[in-house]
Design an enzyme around this catalytic site. Structure first.
Site, mmCIF file in Angstrom:
data_model
loop_
_atom_site.group_PDB
_atom_site.id
_atom_site.type_symbol
_atom_site.label_atom_id
_atom_site.label_comp_id
_atom_site.label_asym_id
_atom_site.label_seq_id
_atom_site.Cartn_x
_atom_site.Cartn_y
_atom_site.Cartn_z
ATOM 1 N N GLY A 10 0.853 -1.170 -0.040
ATOM 2 C CA GLY A 10 -0.241 -0.073 -0.100
ATOM 3 C C GLY A 10 0.806 1.161 -0.038
ATOM 4 N N ALA A 11 0.423 2.240 -0.705
ATOM 5 C CA ALA A 11 1.169 3.485 -0.551
ATOM 6 C C ALA A 11 0.142 4.702 -0.654
ATOM 7 C CB ALA A 11 1.901 3.372 -2.025
ATOM 8 N N GLY A 12 -0.723 4.725 0.289
ATOM 9 C CA GLY A 12 -1.413 5.913 0.764
ATOM 10 C C GLY A 12 -0.827 6.674 1.767
ATOM 11 N N CYS A 161 -15.322 6.941 9.303
ATOM 12 C CA CYS A 161 -14.615 7.948 8.961
ATOM 13 C C CYS A 161 -15.607 9.428 8.832
ATOM 14 C CB CYS A 161 -14.148 7.865 7.423
ATOM 15 S SG CYS A 161 -12.858 9.148 7.297
ATOM 16 N N GLY A 322 -4.786 11.004 10.860
ATOM 17 C CA GLY A 322 -3.563 10.957 10.301
ATOM 18 C C GLY A 322 -2.376 10.718 11.434
ATOM 19 N N CYS A 355 -6.773 16.379 14.758
ATOM 20 C CA CYS A 355 -7.540 16.355 13.425
ATOM 21 C C CYS A 355 -7.970 17.985 12.962
ATOM 22 C CB CYS A 355 -8.672 15.545 13.528
ATOM 23 S SG CYS A 355 -9.825 15.407 12.293
ATOM 24 N N LYS A 390 -5.361 24.104 8.026
ATOM 25 C CA LYS A 390 -5.420 22.926 7.183
ATOM 26 C C LYS A 390 -4.831 23.049 5.657
ATOM 27 C CE LYS A 390 -7.794 18.783 5.780
ATOM 28 N NZ LYS A 390 -9.096 18.569 5.716
#
Length: 425
Positions: A10-12, A161, A322, A355, A390
């Site tokens: 995975g490469a997110g 989410c 994150g 967040c 943000k």
């Protein structure tokens, strides 16, 4: 003698940063390779902006092969068909095999639109779950603005989410006001959460009060404890569930534009592997992010199995934010370093959460230490500063990905000064 092979699947957000950080931690002692199904990294937190054309997709894209090559990390975008943990290998989509000594699973989720009739971008609603989806949602929004009508936004049962659902509802409100057509658009927020601001975390600070206030001030109605039964063109069918599980009310919500976040499940490459995944296909992991059955397999991010914070009338999943994901990355990198040196893993991720939910003209921020209650820090705030924070975070994170960095020293110093750490020990 050959050195151990570490494969990151995975490469997110998590997988890309994991490859960089693991490579730095084991440099000279192991080889690192990334297996994913595309050559580009997309900054998913900006997808709500893409859907209203505040960003073009190209602005949040990083082409990974040259970065990986520069960092000495192997890379293939053929994609994984199936993981074979008993054999320590991955079967790729072209039939070839990749052997590993250690595997780090960071696949992200499979989007379970098919679990609700008529749901998803191939049916009656749009999506912001991928940048490709968000770009199509922008085209649909342009068409919507030519003939505005009701909007239904939110998160379906089993979703894990919720922040992006609130973000998108309030970004839509801001953009509609800029286009001077907000008065033509009734909006309803539909969510499986037991109350507004639950976020899958039983709230953080006063997220309940802050988000309820935002929705009220912007004339957005809401339905909580919502179970969506089906979508048809221009209509969402929703059951409002009571505390005892009975149906309290039924809502037929007309829409000219709708986006609900779906439930997640594990990807096909790992789904149903006994000992590796739970029934939904999420990877089982211990406190060191290591699978209890296949102890050379680690996992991080959305694909990790985390139980709900408590019972709710409608299924509500736990988000993986994150910074929480980055703390998993650091724990795995340091534990792999120990394992390659012949020592047992000892590091545990803090699962702290930071967040930023942007609304275009303001936003809500929260810090939860740790993300799962009870917490040592439980703080939330709102204001225009969140919007600018943000934007700054987007630019900073994309710069890290382009440079092949995980955590520059000044980031570590800043976060430690705030008391926000990635490792428990």
């Amino acid at each position: 003698m050959s050195v151990p092979q570490i494969v990151v699947l995975g490469a997110g957000l998590g997988g890309t940063i994991a490859a960089y950080e693991i490579r730095e931690a084991v440099k000279g002692k192991a080889e690192v390779m990334v297996v994913c199904d595309q050559e580009d990294y997309w900054f998913v937190p900006s997808n709500p902006w893409v859907a209203v054309r505040w960003r073009e997709p190209e602005a949040i894209r990083v082409h990974l092969p040259p970065v990986m090559k520069r960092k000495g990390i192997g890379f293939t975008a053929v994609g994984a068909k199936r993981v074979h943990p008993k054999d320590n290998r991955i079967e790729l989509n072209d039939g070839s095999l990749v052997a590993y000594d250690y595997l780090v699973i960071a696949t992200g989720p499979n989007l379970a639109f098919d679990e609700i009739e008529g749901f998803g971008p191939d049916a009656n609603t749009v999506s912001i779950c991928s940048t490709h989806h968000a770009s199509a949602a922008a085209d649909a929004f342009d068409r919507f603005c030519e003939s505005p009508g009701p909007i239904v936004v939110g998160a379906a049962q089993g979703a894990s989410c919720y922040g992006p659902a609130y973000e998108f509802a309030l970004i839509l409100d801001t953009e509609l006001k800029r286009r001077k057509i907000r008065d033509k658009v009734p909006m309803t927020f539909v969510t499986a959460e037991p109350y507004i601001g639950h976020l899958g975390l039983d709230g953080v600070g006063d997220t309940k009060g802050l988000l309820e206030s935002e929705l009220r001030n912007r004339h957005i109605k809401w339905v909580t404890n919502a179970r969506v039964t089906s979508f048809e063109p221009g209509m969402a069918h929703v059951e409002e569930v009571a505390e005892d599980g009975s149906v309290k009310a039924k809502h037929d919500l007309p829409f000219a534009y709708s986006m609900l976040l779906p439930a997640f499940r594990g990807v096909d490459a790992v789904f149903g592997i006994e000992g590796l995944t739970n029934p939904r296909g999420f990877i089982l992991a211990d406190k060191h992010q290591r699978n209890p059955t296949f102890t050379n397999v680690y996992s991080l991010g959305v694909c990790v199995a985390i139980p709900p914070v408590g019972p709710t009338p409608v299924p509500v999943g736990v988000p993986k934010t994150g910074f929480m994901i980055e703390s998993m990355v650091t724990a795995i990198a340091q534990n792999l370093k120990l394992e390659i040196d012949g020592k047992p893993p000892v590091h545990e991720a803090t699962w702290n959460a930071v967040c930023l939910a942007d609304f275009g003209d303001g936003g809500v921020a929260f810090v939860a230490q740790p993300q799962i209650p009870p917490r040592n820090v439980n703080w939330s705030s709102s204001g225009k500063w969140v919007h600018f924070a943000k934007i700054g975070f987007e630019k900073y994170f994309l710069r890290k990905v382009r440079k092949g960095e995980s955590e520059p020293f000044y980031e570590k110093l800043a976060m430690h000064a705030l008391g926000i750490k990635k490792l428990r020990f």
